[in-house]
Design an enzyme around this catalytic site. Sequence first.
Site, PDB file in Angstrom:
ATOM      1  N   GLY A 129      43.288  38.770  46.415  1.00 14.95           N
ATOM      2  CA  GLY A 129      43.004  39.821  47.397  1.00 14.95           C
ATOM      3  C   GLY A 129      41.806  40.690  47.072  1.00 14.95           C
ATOM      4  O   GLY A 129      41.385  41.499  47.903  1.00 14.95           O
ATOM      5  N   VAL A 171      36.900  36.803  50.209  1.00 12.52           N
ATOM      6  CA  VAL A 171      37.691  36.641  51.434  1.00 12.52           C
ATOM      7  C   VAL A 171      38.807  37.694  51.492  1.00 12.52           C
ATOM      8  O   VAL A 171      39.044  38.298  52.544  1.00 12.52           O
ATOM      9  CB  VAL A 171      38.276  35.213  51.527  1.00 12.52           C
ATOM     10  CG1 VAL A 171      39.051  35.043  52.821  1.00 12.52           C
ATOM     11  CG2 VAL A 171      37.168  34.160  51.420  1.00 12.52           C
ATOM     12  N   TYR A 210      37.768  20.331  41.845  1.00 13.63           N
ATOM     13  CA  TYR A 210      38.181  21.345  42.838  1.00 13.63           C
ATOM     14  C   TYR A 210      38.754  20.663  44.074  1.00 13.63           C
ATOM     15  O   TYR A 210      39.811  21.042  44.582  1.00 13.63           O
ATOM     16  CB  TYR A 210      36.932  22.158  43.189  1.00 13.63           C
ATOM     17  CG  TYR A 210      37.052  23.190  44.267  1.00 13.63           C
ATOM     18  CD1 TYR A 210      37.585  24.448  44.007  1.00 13.63           C
ATOM     19  CD2 TYR A 210      36.574  22.927  45.566  1.00 13.63           C
ATOM     20  CE1 TYR A 210      37.647  25.420  44.994  1.00 13.63           C
ATOM     21  CE2 TYR A 210      36.635  23.891  46.555  1.00 13.63           C
ATOM     22  CZ  TYR A 210      37.169  25.135  46.268  1.00 13.63           C
ATOM     23  OH  TYR A 210      37.221  26.103  47.254  1.00 13.63           O
ATOM     24  N   PRO A 232      38.043  26.678  55.430  1.00 11.45           N
ATOM     25  CA  PRO A 232      36.764  27.313  55.776  1.00 11.45           C
ATOM     26  C   PRO A 232      35.576  26.511  55.254  1.00 11.45           C
ATOM     27  O   PRO A 232      35.691  25.746  54.299  1.00 11.45           O
ATOM     28  CB  PRO A 232      36.814  28.668  55.051  1.00 11.45           C
ATOM     29  CG  PRO A 232      38.099  28.720  54.313  1.00 11.45           C
ATOM     30  CD  PRO A 232      38.688  27.353  54.290  1.00 11.45           C
ATOM     31  N   HIS A 270      27.953  30.717  44.834  1.00 11.17           N
ATOM     32  CA  HIS A 270      27.506  29.882  45.952  1.00 11.17           C
ATOM     33  C   HIS A 270      26.051  30.228  46.296  1.00 11.17           C
ATOM     34  O   HIS A 270      25.492  31.198  45.795  1.00 11.17           O
ATOM     35  CB  HIS A 270      28.409  30.105  47.168  1.00 11.17           C
ATOM     36  CG  HIS A 270      29.731  29.429  47.036  1.00 11.17           C
ATOM     37  ND1 HIS A 270      30.849  30.076  46.589  1.00 11.17           N
ATOM     38  CD2 HIS A 270      30.117  28.143  47.279  1.00 11.17           C
ATOM     39  CE1 HIS A 270      31.867  29.223  46.564  1.00 11.17           C
ATOM     40  NE2 HIS A 270      31.447  28.049  46.967  1.00 11.17           N
ATOM     41  N   LYS A 319      18.832  36.327  43.164  1.00  9.16           N
ATOM     42  CA  LYS A 319      17.565  35.830  42.583  1.00  9.16           C
ATOM     43  C   LYS A 319      16.357  36.437  43.286  1.00  9.16           C
ATOM     44  O   LYS A 319      15.356  36.771  42.645  1.00  9.16           O
ATOM     45  CB  LYS A 319      17.517  34.304  42.675  1.00  9.16           C
ATOM     46  CG  LYS A 319      18.431  33.646  41.645  1.00  9.16           C
ATOM     47  CD  LYS A 319      18.456  32.143  41.778  1.00  9.16           C
ATOM     48  CE  LYS A 319      19.518  31.586  40.843  1.00  9.16           C
ATOM     49  NZ  LYS A 319      19.780  30.165  41.014  1.00  9.16           N
TER      50      LYS A 319
HETATM   51  P1  NAP Z   1      36.383  34.918  44.832  1.00  6.04           P
HETATM   52  O1  NAP Z   1      35.552  35.950  45.490  1.00  6.04           O
HETATM   53  O2  NAP Z   1      35.868  34.242  43.613  1.00  6.04           O
HETATM   54  O3  NAP Z   1      37.807  35.580  44.506  1.00  6.04           O
HETATM   55  C1  NAP Z   1      38.776  34.847  43.832  1.00  6.04           C
HETATM   56  C2  NAP Z   1      40.033  35.668  43.800  1.00  6.04           C
HETATM   57  O4  NAP Z   1      41.045  34.881  43.144  1.00  6.04           O
HETATM   58  C3  NAP Z   1      39.906  36.975  43.017  1.00  6.04           C
HETATM   59  O5  NAP Z   1      40.700  37.965  43.623  1.00  6.04           O
HETATM   60  C4  NAP Z   1      40.456  36.596  41.660  1.00  6.04           C
HETATM   61  O6  NAP Z   1      40.986  37.696  40.944  1.00  6.04           O
HETATM   62  C5  NAP Z   1      41.570  35.648  42.068  1.00  6.04           C
HETATM   63  N1  NAP Z   1      41.935  34.744  40.978  1.00  6.04           N
HETATM   64  C6  NAP Z   1      41.159  33.821  40.362  1.00  6.04           C
HETATM   65  N2  NAP Z   1      41.840  33.202  39.377  1.00  6.04           N
HETATM   66  C7  NAP Z   1      43.087  33.750  39.391  1.00  6.04           C
HETATM   67  C8  NAP Z   1      44.247  33.549  38.600  1.00  6.04           C
HETATM   68  N3  NAP Z   1      44.276  32.654  37.608  1.00  6.04           N
HETATM   69  N4  NAP Z   1      45.339  34.299  38.865  1.00  6.04           N
HETATM   70  C9  NAP Z   1      45.333  35.216  39.868  1.00  6.04           C
HETATM   71  N5  NAP Z   1      44.276  35.434  40.652  1.00  6.04           N
HETATM   72  C10 NAP Z   1      43.156  34.724  40.407  1.00  6.04           C
HETATM   73  O7  NAP Z   1      36.777  33.769  45.850  1.00  6.04           O
HETATM   74  P2  NAP Z   1      36.641  33.701  47.433  1.00  6.04           P
HETATM   75  O8  NAP Z   1      35.277  33.199  47.731  1.00  6.04           O
HETATM   76  O9  NAP Z   1      37.135  34.950  48.041  1.00  6.04           O
HETATM   77  O10 NAP Z   1      37.646  32.506  47.744  1.00  6.04           O
HETATM   78  C11 NAP Z   1      38.901  32.723  48.344  1.00  6.04           C
HETATM   79  C12 NAP Z   1      39.469  31.383  48.772  1.00  6.04           C
HETATM   80  O11 NAP Z   1      38.580  30.754  49.688  1.00  6.04           O
HETATM   81  C13 NAP Z   1      39.620  30.391  47.589  1.00  6.04           C
HETATM   82  O12 NAP Z   1      40.849  29.707  47.725  1.00  6.04           O
HETATM   83  C14 NAP Z   1      38.448  29.441  47.779  1.00  6.04           C
HETATM   84  O13 NAP Z   1      38.741  28.178  47.253  1.00  6.04           O
HETATM   85  C15 NAP Z   1      38.291  29.430  49.273  1.00  6.04           C
HETATM   86  N6  NAP Z   1      36.948  29.086  49.773  1.00  6.04           N
HETATM   87  C16 NAP Z   1      35.861  29.838  49.409  1.00  6.04           C
HETATM   88  C17 NAP Z   1      34.614  29.486  49.909  1.00  6.04           C
HETATM   89  C18 NAP Z   1      33.371  30.272  49.577  1.00  6.04           C
HETATM   90  O14 NAP Z   1      32.286  29.879  50.014  1.00  6.04           O
HETATM   91  N7  NAP Z   1      33.454  31.363  48.836  1.00  6.04           N
HETATM   92  C19 NAP Z   1      34.488  28.388  50.777  1.00  6.04           C
HETATM   93  C20 NAP Z   1      35.624  27.676  51.138  1.00  6.04           C
HETATM   94  C21 NAP Z   1      36.859  28.038  50.629  1.00  6.04           C
HETATM   95  P3  NAP Z   1      40.015  38.621  39.990  1.00  6.04           P
HETATM   96  O15 NAP Z   1      39.255  39.494  40.931  1.00  6.04           O
HETATM   97  O16 NAP Z   1      40.949  39.358  39.144  1.00  6.04           O
HETATM   98  O17 NAP Z   1      39.139  37.663  39.246  1.00  6.04           O
HETATM   99  P1  GDP Z   2      28.314  23.732  48.403  1.00  7.50           P
HETATM  100  O1  GDP Z   2      28.116  24.146  49.817  1.00  7.50           O
HETATM  101  O2  GDP Z   2      29.732  23.524  48.047  1.00  7.50           O
HETATM  102  O3  GDP Z   2      27.442  22.584  48.017  1.00  7.50           O
HETATM  103  O4  GDP Z   2      27.927  24.922  47.467  1.00  7.50           O
HETATM  104  P2  GDP Z   2      26.727  25.965  47.286  1.00  7.50           P
HETATM  105  O5  GDP Z   2      27.007  27.195  48.052  1.00  7.50           O
HETATM  106  O6  GDP Z   2      26.609  26.071  45.816  1.00  7.50           O
HETATM  107  O7  GDP Z   2      25.404  25.330  47.922  1.00  7.50           O
HETATM  108  C1  GDP Z   2      24.730  24.319  47.266  1.00  7.50           C
HETATM  109  C2  GDP Z   2      23.413  23.984  47.910  1.00  7.50           C
HETATM  110  O8  GDP Z   2      22.502  25.094  47.808  1.00  7.50           O
HETATM  111  C3  GDP Z   2      22.753  22.813  47.190  1.00  7.50           C
HETATM  112  O9  GDP Z   2      21.951  22.075  48.101  1.00  7.50           O
HETATM  113  C4  GDP Z   2      21.882  23.543  46.151  1.00  7.50           C
HETATM  114  O10 GDP Z   2      20.795  22.728  45.699  1.00  7.50           O
HETATM  115  C5  GDP Z   2      21.376  24.728  46.990  1.00  7.50           C
HETATM  116  N1  GDP Z   2      20.958  25.899  46.184  1.00  7.50           N
HETATM  117  C6  GDP Z   2      19.689  26.385  46.104  1.00  7.50           C
HETATM  118  N2  GDP Z   2      19.634  27.421  45.268  1.00  7.50           N
HETATM  119  C7  GDP Z   2      20.903  27.642  44.820  1.00  7.50           C
HETATM  120  C8  GDP Z   2      21.485  28.614  43.941  1.00  7.50           C
HETATM  121  O11 GDP Z   2      20.832  29.495  43.394  1.00  7.50           O
HETATM  122  N3  GDP Z   2      22.826  28.518  43.727  1.00  7.50           N
HETATM  123  C9  GDP Z   2      23.609  27.558  44.333  1.00  7.50           C
HETATM  124  N4  GDP Z   2      24.915  27.541  44.115  1.00  7.50           N
HETATM  125  N5  GDP Z   2      23.068  26.613  45.164  1.00  7.50           N
HETATM  126  C10 GDP Z   2      21.737  26.659  45.390  1.00  7.50           C
END
Ligand code: NAP
Ligand code: GDP
Length: 332
Positions: free
Chosen positions: A11, A15, A145, A172, A188, A196
């Site tokens: 939480g 997300v 993953y 998502p 990501h 950067k």
């Molecule tokens: P995030 O910002 O990295 O946050 C991860 C969250 O999970 C944090 O609250 C973290 O707690 C908690 N967490 C991690 N390891 C844990 C553990 N061992 N026990 C309890 N809590 C734990 O991730 P997010 O991007 O919001 O992702 C949320 C969901 O969306 C995930 O299931 C992810 O796979 C999915 N998702 C994300 C993306 C994306 O682009 N970000 C895309 C598709 C799907 P702390 O704050 O304490 O570390």
């Molecule tokens: P994906 O969508 O799961 O592949 O994850 P990312 O959000 O990491 O996106 C990856 C894509 O962004 C690839 O084509 C990488 O080569 C490009 N990319 C360019 N610069 C960066 C960077 O600084 N970090 C990450 N994570 N990806 C980058």
Amino acid sequence: MSSSVILVTGGTGLVGSAIRHIIETEPAGSRFGKKPGEKWVFVSSGEGDLRDPEQTRKLFEKYKPTHVIHLAALVGGLFKNMKYKLTFLRDNILINDNVLHTSHTTGVKKVISCLSTCVFPDKVTYPLDETKIHLGLPHESNFGYAHAKRMVDVQNHAYKDQFGDNFTSAIPTNVFGPHDNFDLEGSHVIPGLIHKCYLAKKNGTPFVVMGTGKPLRQFIYSYDLAKLFIWQLREYDDVEPVILSVGEDEEVSIKQVADAIVKAMDFQGEYTFDTTKADGQFRKPASNKNLLSLMGGYEFAPFDKALDETVKWFLANYDNARTGLNGRPTGH
Ligand code: NAP
Ligand code: GDP
């Protein structure tokens, strides 16, 4: 006394923070607002490491959730996924198994777990839809993953078939927004490039984008995704996952992302691509037809506007954001 307690695992992440924002700011009566009698609980890993069954049990005992939005996961971008495949596989299997099993044993009425479009097969016909998750191997860059997350769909079906549990999942695409993980190595692409570009501007150094810039992605703003999760919690009661995404015609290249960041940051310096670095999967367009027909339509935030808001949030919160440079954890 609350009539429902909604526990959001993860939480405090990208997300989870967005769901909290929407629940706290949507007007009463809105489709996505808080309902009378609801108590929302947003937990971080600090309240319990969900890889551990005992800590998971204690967390559920403390809050007694009736509903769970399960977001907690080891999360990262392409480069972190390539480096830590076993950790991504194992941590996520443990977290998901503990959350689903404890939800089952404590009688939680509904669980929505979070998958990702990364879980789909690498070799498959596009666009991706909900029927294609298990039709082939995922891309090798994130197979740890992807396999862990795919199993959630298998588990949900097994819990339903054997026990009638109301467990489902959301899929998502690539998410971005305030409270993202802006770590330079593990994040990501959008948060990584925002950080950067910020440093390049501040230090007068080149802004270097990894890979060729040619891969295509669909991006979803975290505040839109939050509303879709709230819709799914309230209005969707099937085990089959739902892809939560913008339209398949809204793919954006990594170069377009970098251009938009350069513009939002007003960066005037040198800007290059490091083509020795991986591109990952070239594209993975997903269909949102099922979502839109279930919801009866939804208006997504325009990409440039959402990106602008995210950059503004990053600039205003640099000292406290998850940058990997200030001691705030950026992943386990
Ligand atoms: P995030 O910002 O990295 O946050 C991860 C969250 O999970 C944090 O609250 C973290 O707690 C908690 N967490 C991690 N390891 C844990 C553990 N061992 N026990 C309890 N809590 C734990 O991730 P997010 O991007 O919001 O992702 C949320 C969901 O969306 C995930 O299931 C992810 O796979 C999915 N998702 C994300 C993306 C994306 O682009 N970000 C895309 C598709 C799907 P702390 O704050 O304490 O570390
Ligand atoms: P994906 O969508 O799961 O592949 O994850 P990312 O959000 O990491 O996106 C990856 C894509 O962004 C690839 O084509 C990488 O080569 C490009 N990319 C360019 N610069 C960066 C960077 O600084 N970090 C990450 N994570 N990806 C980058």
